[in-house]
Enzyme design. Structure first.
Site, PDB file in Angstrom:
ATOM      1  N   TRP A 161      -7.194  -1.118   2.324  1.00 21.21           N
ATOM      2  CA  TRP A 161      -8.539  -1.309   2.231  1.00 21.21           C
ATOM      3  C   TRP A 161      -9.264  -1.384   3.732  1.00 21.21           C
ATOM      4  O   TRP A 161     -10.269  -1.686   4.053  1.00 21.21           O
ATOM      5  CB  TRP A 161      -9.685  -2.460   1.830  1.00 21.21           C
ATOM      6  CG  TRP A 161      -9.533  -3.772   1.474  1.00 21.21           C
ATOM      7  CD1 TRP A 161      -7.907  -4.015   1.077  1.00 21.21           C
ATOM      8  CD2 TRP A 161      -9.672  -4.834   2.581  1.00 21.21           C
ATOM      9  NE1 TRP A 161      -7.843  -5.549   1.725  1.00 21.21           N
ATOM     10  CE2 TRP A 161      -8.513  -5.950   2.782  1.00 21.21           C
ATOM     11  CE3 TRP A 161     -11.046  -4.606   3.158  1.00 21.21           C
ATOM     12  CZ2 TRP A 161      -8.933  -7.405   3.609  1.00 21.21           C
ATOM     13  CZ3 TRP A 161     -11.742  -5.782   4.238  1.00 21.21           C
ATOM     14  CH2 TRP A 161      -9.831  -7.345   4.165  1.00 21.21           C
ATOM     15  N   TRP A 215       0.919  -1.478  -0.177  1.00 23.89           N
ATOM     16  CA  TRP A 215       0.093  -0.163  -0.053  1.00 23.89           C
ATOM     17  C   TRP A 215       1.096   1.055   0.013  1.00 23.89           C
ATOM     18  O   TRP A 215       2.031   1.644   0.529  1.00 23.89           O
ATOM     19  CB  TRP A 215      -0.995   0.135   1.668  1.00 23.89           C
ATOM     20  CG  TRP A 215      -1.292  -1.666   1.329  1.00 23.89           C
ATOM     21  CD1 TRP A 215      -1.537  -2.781   2.224  1.00 23.89           C
ATOM     22  CD2 TRP A 215      -3.056  -1.292   0.399  1.00 23.89           C
ATOM     23  NE1 TRP A 215      -2.376  -3.546   2.167  1.00 23.89           N
ATOM     24  CE2 TRP A 215      -3.454  -2.979   1.264  1.00 23.89           C
ATOM     25  CE3 TRP A 215      -3.343  -0.588  -0.599  1.00 23.89           C
ATOM     26  CZ2 TRP A 215      -4.741  -2.968   0.209  1.00 23.89           C
ATOM     27  CZ3 TRP A 215      -4.713  -1.521  -1.121  1.00 23.89           C
ATOM     28  CH2 TRP A 215      -5.370  -2.793  -1.097  1.00 23.89           C
TER      29      TRP A 215
END
Length: 519
Positions: free
Chosen positions: A396, A340
């Protein structure tokens, strides 16, 4: 408890499914309400009233759930207020029939065995709860009751089909929705949506013993503060659910055409009522399926809505067979290796997303909607989740937790399923190379900017042409509308086209690594 041939007159489904069978009756029983705050079409209440001469009812404001909310600063939690407002009519309905609702504020795993002993009941009746923490709690309660020679019966109530009831031809759980839906529809019988009769057995309800008669807890007594539940006019309790449902049935035929447009009244707005069981899933599915089968003006919309209700069963099934998703694991394990955005930028991006400061009006308006009301339109849940995980490259799981804290209708199975769908890490997920463009989504589903103007009045004077992407407006248009980019409305936090390329690289690297490493 077991399922066995029924000696009584209850119907048997054409596919062989039968009612739950309890092979004895009891002098005293206790119904433990949880996610089922209604006094009609209620599986556990039905079986308790039918098999016990005296029945008491209880709801536990579980400290194992509430205390962590307070610790995280969620003191004005709309869900707690919704529950309290829904407990009152439930208590009144039970009291009018000769009983009442005992409401406790304690750890449920301690309170239920103690109350069972105080009332000297032989059995406790409750409906299934599928979340891992709830299953662990129920296991503790079952063990404690058994140590005292008492029983715990639990029943399917919040879904139509659960666990292993819908499987592939090879006997495996589905991981793709459309084949699951088709199998679900083939399996559906009138038996599956038949309401549980309550009225014929109400004489078994027993009044609350004097030592247990206490005033209904207040928000203050629980340590919570009032929310804006009244201000947003959210209907509560079974009466509120029924009123919403009746209103929705008048427009169900338009559901398929209107559901994606957040500025119009398209959804049913029943999700919070399904979450807390103030209306039965059988009632909704029966109505949707009947309307879809009849066709006519209501048919197409009813069929689309029925499909959404089936998604709910699908995600509960996924949670049952893949409990790791509740532990922060990707359904497709290879995506746990996703890299990420670097922490420094990731933290800033995540905070901007939470604070509605991304510079993308549809995203920001949606994030203000959830903050102000605890509700977010389903199309916007997809848009905002895609934006966080793919435009901003933020894990997420952070968004999943934020929604868990904010949503009135938070349900672990559906929330996790939706986030993994948007992040392309889940079952039957959006392919990773399909990335929502927040501007084109805005132009398509809020073409006149009505939703944006409602939540972002700073942009209200912008022409429709520019309200979806204010940074494209000429300086004189911005000045005339009173919009000062970077001052009273932010510039875009990222460029979508650049972010899209970075996301494709991020996911492609994982796919390539999985391919080369093999099984």
């Amino acid at each position: 408890m077991r399922r066995s041939p029924s000696p009584d007159s209850e119907p048997v489904a054409a596919n062989g499914r039968r009612p739950y069978q309890i092979d004895r009756d009891f002098a005293r029983g206790l119904v433990w309400f949880r996610r089922d705050l209604r006094a009609d079409d209620h599986a556990a209440l039905h079986y308790a009233l039918k098999h016990c001469r005296q029945v008491w009812c209880v709801f536990v404001l579980d400290r194992q759930i509430l205390d962590p909310l307070l610790q995280r600063g969620l003191k004005a939690d709309r869900r707690v207020e919704f529950i309290l407002k829904s407990l009152e009519p439930l208590h009144h309905a039970l009291a009018a029939a000769g009983g009442g609702l005992i409401v406790l504020h304690d750890s449920a795993s301690d309170a239920i065995p103690k109350l069972a002993a105080d009332l000297d009941v032989e059995a406790v009746f409750a409906n299934h709860d599928y979340e891992p923490a709830a299953r662990d709690r129920d296991a503790l309660v079952r063990k404690a009751l058994a140590a005292d020679s008492r029983l715990l019966f639990t029943f399917k109530d919040q879904v139509i089909f659960e666990a292993d009831e819908i499987l592939t031809a090879q006997g495996h759980p589905f991981s793709v929705f459309t084949p699951y839906k088709n199998a679900w529809l083939r399996a559906l019988q009138p038996f599956d949506v038949r309401p549980y009769p309550i009225q014929p057995y109400l004489k078994a309800l027993a009044p609350i013993p004097e030592p247990l008669r206490q005033p209904m807890p207040t928000l203050a007594s629980l340590g919570f503060a009032p929310s804006n539940l009244a201000e947003i006019a959210m209907p509560t309790g079974s009466d509120g659910a029924q009123a919403l449902f009746d209103e929705f049935l008048d427009r169900i035929g338009d559901y398929g055409n209107r559901r994606d447009f957040p500025a119009v009244r398209g959804p049913s707005y029943l999700s919070v009522h399904l979450r807390f069981g103030t209306i039965s899933i059988r009632t909704l599915v029966r109505a949707a399926n009947d309307a879809a089968m009849r066709g006519g003006a209501a048919g197409p919309g009813a069929a689309v809505w029925l499909s959404e209700l089936i998604w709910r069963d699908f995600y509960f099934m996924i949670l049952h067979h893949h409990p790791r998703v509740a532990e922060g694991k990707s359904f497709h394990a290879e995506y746990d290796a996703l890299r990420w955005t670097a922490p420094a930028d990731g933290e800033r991006y995540f905070q901007a997303w939470c604070d509605a400061q991304t510079g993308y009006p549809l995203v920001d308006a949606a994030m203000l909607q959830i903050r102000q009301s605890g509700y977010m339109h389903n199309r916007l849940r997809m848009v905002t989740a895609s934006f966080l995980s793919k435009d901003l490259g933020v894990d997420w799981r952070l968004g999943e937790q934020y929604f868990a804290d904010q949503l009135n209708d938070f349900d672990l199975a559906a929330n996790n399923g939706g986030w993994q769908w948007a992040a392309s890490t889940g079952c039957d997920a959006q392919p990773y190379f399909r990335i929502f463009n927040p501007v084109t989504q805005s132009q398509k589903f809020d073409p006149q900017g009505r939703f944006i103007r409602k939540y972002l009045p700073t942009l209200a004077a912008l022409p429709d042409k520019y309200i979806h992407a204010p940074w494209t407006a000429p300086d004189d248009v911005l000045a005339a509308a009173g919009v000062r980019l970077g001052e009273n409305y932010p510039r875009p936090i990222v460029q979508h086209d650049v972010a899209r390329k970075e996301t494709l690289q991020r996911y492609s690297a994982v796919k390539e690594k999985a391919k080369t490493s093999g099984p």
